[in-house]
Design an enzyme around this catalytic site. Structure first.
Site, PDB file in Angstrom:
ATOM      1  N   ASP A 209      -1.108  10.025  -6.142  1.00 43.61           N
ATOM      2  CA  ASP A 209      -2.384  10.061  -6.840  1.00 43.61           C
ATOM      3  C   ASP A 209      -2.342  10.974  -8.052  1.00 43.61           C
ATOM      4  O   ASP A 209      -1.700  12.028  -8.046  1.00 43.61           O
ATOM      5  CB  ASP A 209      -3.493  10.517  -5.886  1.00 43.61           C
ATOM      6  CG  ASP A 209      -3.724   9.506  -4.785  1.00 43.61           C
ATOM      7  OD1 ASP A 209      -4.043   8.364  -5.125  1.00 43.61           O
ATOM      8  OD2 ASP A 209      -3.590   9.862  -3.600  1.00 43.61           O
TER       9      ASP A 209
ATOM     10  N   GLU B 196     -11.922   0.705   0.353  1.00 49.55           N
ATOM     11  CA  GLU B 196     -10.803   1.579   0.679  1.00 49.55           C
ATOM     12  C   GLU B 196     -11.345   3.001   0.737  1.00 49.55           C
ATOM     13  O   GLU B 196     -11.855   3.525  -0.257  1.00 49.55           O
ATOM     14  CB  GLU B 196      -9.688   1.464  -0.356  1.00 49.55           C
ATOM     15  CG  GLU B 196      -8.871   0.196  -0.210  1.00 49.55           C
ATOM     16  CD  GLU B 196      -7.661   0.142  -1.128  1.00 49.55           C
ATOM     17  OE1 GLU B 196      -7.489   1.069  -1.943  1.00 49.55           O
ATOM     18  OE2 GLU B 196      -6.902  -0.841  -1.049  1.00 49.55           O
TER      19      GLU B 196
ATOM     20  N   TYR C 243      -1.217  -4.572  -1.626  1.00 54.99           N
ATOM     21  CA  TYR C 243      -1.700  -3.756  -2.742  1.00 54.99           C
ATOM     22  C   TYR C 243      -0.556  -3.659  -3.736  1.00 54.99           C
ATOM     23  O   TYR C 243       0.447  -3.014  -3.475  1.00 54.99           O
ATOM     24  CB  TYR C 243      -2.097  -2.374  -2.226  1.00 54.99           C
ATOM     25  CG  TYR C 243      -2.807  -1.481  -3.224  1.00 54.99           C
ATOM     26  CD1 TYR C 243      -2.352  -1.321  -4.535  1.00 54.99           C
ATOM     27  CD2 TYR C 243      -3.934  -0.757  -2.852  1.00 54.99           C
ATOM     28  CE1 TYR C 243      -3.002  -0.491  -5.434  1.00 54.99           C
ATOM     29  CE2 TYR C 243      -4.593   0.084  -3.740  1.00 54.99           C
ATOM     30  CZ  TYR C 243      -4.113   0.210  -5.024  1.00 54.99           C
ATOM     31  OH  TYR C 243      -4.748   1.040  -5.914  1.00 54.99           O
TER      32      TYR C 243
END
Length: 274
Positions: free
Chosen positions: A60, A49, A175
């Protein structure tokens, strides 16, 4: 069958699980990204990734935020990320590459031009954090038309409707965000992961990778006993931060190799690969 789908099929036949490391393109310097990608493969990565740096990476935590800031300061852009993937493919490496990032850089380039350019560069899949599956039919269709797998996120709070939407829009793998928070934060509830993975597999019908919060080989090994893939990002960025540029590839290879060995050992135990 896409390169991503072929990878999961091959690993299933070997009784192994996919190791999917994440790095940010251009961090800490654009010229280091290709050696770092090669270092990941040398350590045993099955899919890479590759983060597209963005100024407001809302999903994030601080570690990957810093990586984006360094990459942007170094002049990285979407087109330069694609140039790196093109260079990676020029070495003959067949390891699948998934671009992971946010919608704005894609929208700025245009969905169609982006998917065509990504496919031409050798990208295999795209995961866009802020493209909800129920609202990105054009993007998913454009990806599939270009031969790219659109990869989507599911979370502990995802609804039955979200499962259904992802099953239609997505391909390659899912994911699964294993905790409520940003990347690199909190502590995994492995019992909850164990409960959720079979449900996701049943509803969506794709391999499931687990990420957010996996920081060591022992945890990766336990996840490998539950899911189809283990995704590690922030911990690798920390290795890079703590290294000189000259040392970083070797340190990344050593870290990934330790995770790979732990995962394979766990899967080789009776009942280890589910």
């Amino acid at each position: 069958m896409s390169r991503i789908q072929h990878t999961f099929k091959r690993l299933a036949g070997e009784g192994r699980k996919a190791l999917i490391p994440f790095i940010t393109a251009g961090d800490p310097a654009p010229e280091l990204t290709l050696p770092l990608m090669q270092a990941l493969v040398a350590g045993g990565a099955d899919i890479i990734e590759l983060g597209v740096p963005f100024s407001d990476p809302m999903a994030d935590g601080p570690t990957i935020q810093r990586a984006s800031e360094r990459a942007i300061a170094a002049g990285m852009s979407m087109r330069k990320v694609l140039d790196i993937v093109r260079s990676f493919r020029a070495t003959g490496d067949e390891t699948p590459v998934v671009l992971m990032g946010y919608a704005n850089p894609i929208e700025a380039m245009g969905v169609g031009p982006f998917t065509r350019a990504a496919a031409e560069a050798g990208v295999d899949g795209v995961l866009v954090v802020d493209y909800p599956p129920e609202e990105c039919h054009e993007f998913a269709a454009s990806c599939k038309a270009a031969g790219l797998d659109p990869v989507f996120l599911l979370a502990p709070t995802s609804t039955e409707q979200r499962f259904a939407d992802v099953a239609v829009a997505g391909s390659g793998y899912i994911y699964y965000v294993s905790l409520k928070g940003v990347t690199g934060s909190a502590t995994l509830d492995l019992d909850e992961v164990a409960r959720r993975i079979p449900v996701i597999r049943d509803k969506v019908g794709m391999p499931v990778g687990v990420g957010f919060g996996i920081r060591d080989a022992a945890t990766a090994a336990r996840i490998a006993g539950l899911a189809d893939a283990v995704v590690i990002g922030s911990r690798i960025i920390e290795e890079i931060e703590q290294s000189s540029q000259a040392e970083a590839p070797a340190r990344v290879t050593a870290f990934i190799r330790g995770v790979r060995e732990a995962m394979d050992a766990a899967c080789s135990q009776p009942g280890g690969a589910r």
